[in-house]
Every structure is written in structure tokens, then in C-alpha cells.
Design an enzyme around this catalytic site. Structure first.
Site, mmCIF file in Angstrom:
data_model
loop_
_atom_site.group_PDB
_atom_site.id
_atom_site.type_symbol
_atom_site.label_atom_id
_atom_site.label_comp_id
_atom_site.label_asym_id
_atom_site.label_seq_id
_atom_site.Cartn_x
_atom_site.Cartn_y
_atom_site.Cartn_z
ATOM 1 N N LYS A 93 42.219 35.839 46.632
ATOM 2 C CA LYS A 93 42.737 35.083 45.484
ATOM 3 C C LYS A 93 43.880 34.185 45.949
ATOM 4 O O LYS A 93 44.834 34.653 46.571
ATOM 5 C CB LYS A 93 43.251 36.038 44.405
HETATM 6 O O1 G3P Z 1 43.064 38.470 35.945
HETATM 7 C C1 G3P Z 1 44.281 37.909 35.586
HETATM 8 C C2 G3P Z 1 45.044 38.873 34.787
HETATM 9 O O2 G3P Z 1 45.398 39.964 35.574
HETATM 10 C C3 G3P Z 1 46.225 38.325 34.098
HETATM 11 O O3 G3P Z 1 46.270 39.008 32.911
HETATM 12 O O4 G3P Z 1 47.248 39.957 30.921
HETATM 13 O O5 G3P Z 1 48.709 39.393 32.880
HETATM 14 O O6 G3P Z 1 47.731 37.582 31.472
HETATM 15 P P1 G3P Z 1 47.565 38.974 31.999
#
Ligand code: G3P
Length: 225
Positions: A93
Site C-alpha cells: 500500500k
Molecule cells: O481501508 C482504509 C481504512 O482502514 C480506513 O478506515 O475508518 O479509518 O476511515 P477509517
């Protein structure tokens, strides 16, 4: 649409794998940091690598996404190669910055699959694809949090990719609830990466519970006491 699990927690991954429904895992530095603390920089790096190897073993046929921490291209490239060498099913990533784009193109030239992360616009997705990313991850929950429309962004990226027959897969990320999953599936997202909590919510429906209770009660009626 494939489902990935968005977590670095081994117990959650083991359970989701046992359900037979996940074909990949996405991690990020925040998720990995939840699983460890009080380490030196080197210890944290080694523990991170160990964790990625463990996840790869739990899901040998699936993509396991591991994110670089460096912020300049050569550092990301070096780290990306190191992560890719941990197991055959690692996807690297890389955050969508100018330095990130250079790193994506260097890794792509080496045949290393890259997931461009922290994508918040169609243009960023197009750039990631042009640089050679195999996957792009629009963060729809964070777009919604900022007052935008995350599902619409996923839909626009898909349309732009279809227009030019771009083969980069779209991973709907930053998913917050089951309705997000349904919405991106209806738009044709290739993959949705969901937190464990959302995966559990997706299983449940009150009518399933009620239906099961009715079957149980009706069956018990015919059993002589
Ligand atoms: O896959 C991306 C994710 O981990 C981000 O999620 O909930 O931190 O916006 P969030």
C-alpha cells in the site's frame, strides 16, 4: 464483489477466514498500531513484518495489504520491496502523493502489486492507475465524514476506469456500515474492505432470527412430551 477484512487483528482474521467469505486483508499503520505498543522503532518494524507474515499464512490464497511508512519515493520503494519479500501474497500500500506516484511506478516496473491508498478524488485514482497501481482505495467513509458522498466517488472512479478500459481494481475502503457495502456492490466496486464489526453486522437480519425461532417452535410442537 470480493470482500476483504480491514483489520490487523489476528483473531478477527481467523474468524472471518473460517466463515469462508474473505479473499483478502487490508492493514494500515493505525490498524497495526492498535495491535502493539511500547516498542523501539526497529522492534515495531520487525513486529509489523512478523504480523504481516502471520496474516499471509492465515490467508495464503488472498491478498494481504501492507502499507509503507516512508514518505519519499526511494524510501517507499525500498520498504515496498521489503514488504513484498515477506510473502508471495503481499500487496504494497502506497499513499497517493507525488512521492507515492514515483514509488508506485518503480514498484510496478518490478512487477510488485500496489494498492494506492488515501484516494479521495477521481483524478488521484486516474494518476494511480497511470503509474501502474493494481488497486486504488477510495476512502468513502472519510469522504462522508467531510460532508461529501463517498459512494458517488466510488461510482465515478469506476465509470472513469470503464471509459478507458483501465484494469486497475477499485477497493471501496473506509467502510462504516453495511449500507456502504450494498451501495458499492450496486455500483460495481471490485472489492470492499470491511471492518470486522461491519462483517458481523452483514450476517444478521432480524427476520432470519425470527424465522429460525419459528422453525424451532413449530418443530418442537410435533415432539411428544
Ligand atoms: O481501508 C482504509 C481504512 O482502514 C480506513 O478506515 O475508518 O479509518 O476511515 P477509517
Amino acid at each position: 464483489m470480493e470482500l476483504y477484512l480491514d483489520t490487523a487483528n489476528l483473531e478477527e482474521i481467523k474468524h472471518a477466514v473460517s466463515l469462508g467469505v474473505v479473499s483478502g486483508v487490508t492493514t494500515n499503520p493505525s490498524l497495526v498500531a492498535k495491535e502493539q505498543e511500547g516498542l523501539t522503532r526497529e522492534e515495531a518494524r520487525l513486529r509489523f513484518h512478523q504480523l504481516i507474515r502471520q496474516i499471509c499464512r492465515l490467508l495464503p490464497e488472498g491478498n494481504v495489504n501492507a502499507e509503507v511508512l516512508a514518505e519519499e519515493a526511494q524510501g517507499m520503494f525500498k520498504e515496498g520491496k521489503e514488504l513484498a519479500s515477506l510473502a508471495e501474497n503481499v500487496v504494497v500500500k502506497i499513499p497517493l502523493t507525488a512521492q507515492g506516484l514515483s514509488a508506485i511506478s518503480l514498484l510496478a516496473e518490478e512487477g510488485i502489486p500496489v494498492n494506492a491508498t488515501l484516494v479521495f478524488s477521481v483524478n488521484q485514482a486516474l494518476l494511480a492507475a497511470a503509474a501502474g497501481a493494481s488497486y486504488v482505495s477510495p476512502f468513502l467513509g472519510r469522504i462522508d465524514d467531510a460532508g461529501g458522498d463517498g459512494v458517488a466517488l466510488v461510482s465515478q472512479i469506476l465509470k472513469a476506469f470503464r471509459n478507458y478500459e483501465i484494469s486497475t481494481s477499485v477497493i471501496a475502503a473506509s467502510i462504516r456500515h453495511p449500507r456502504h457495502v450494498t451501495a458499492v456492490a450496486l455500483e460495481g466496486a471490485h472489492i470492499a474492505t470491511v471492518p470486522y464489526r461491519v462483517l458481523m453486522q452483514m450476517i444478521k437480519h432480524p427476520l432470519t432470527e425470527q424465522g429460525l425461532e419459528r422453525f424451532r417452535l413449530d418443530w418442537n410442537k410435533i415432539i411428544r412430551k
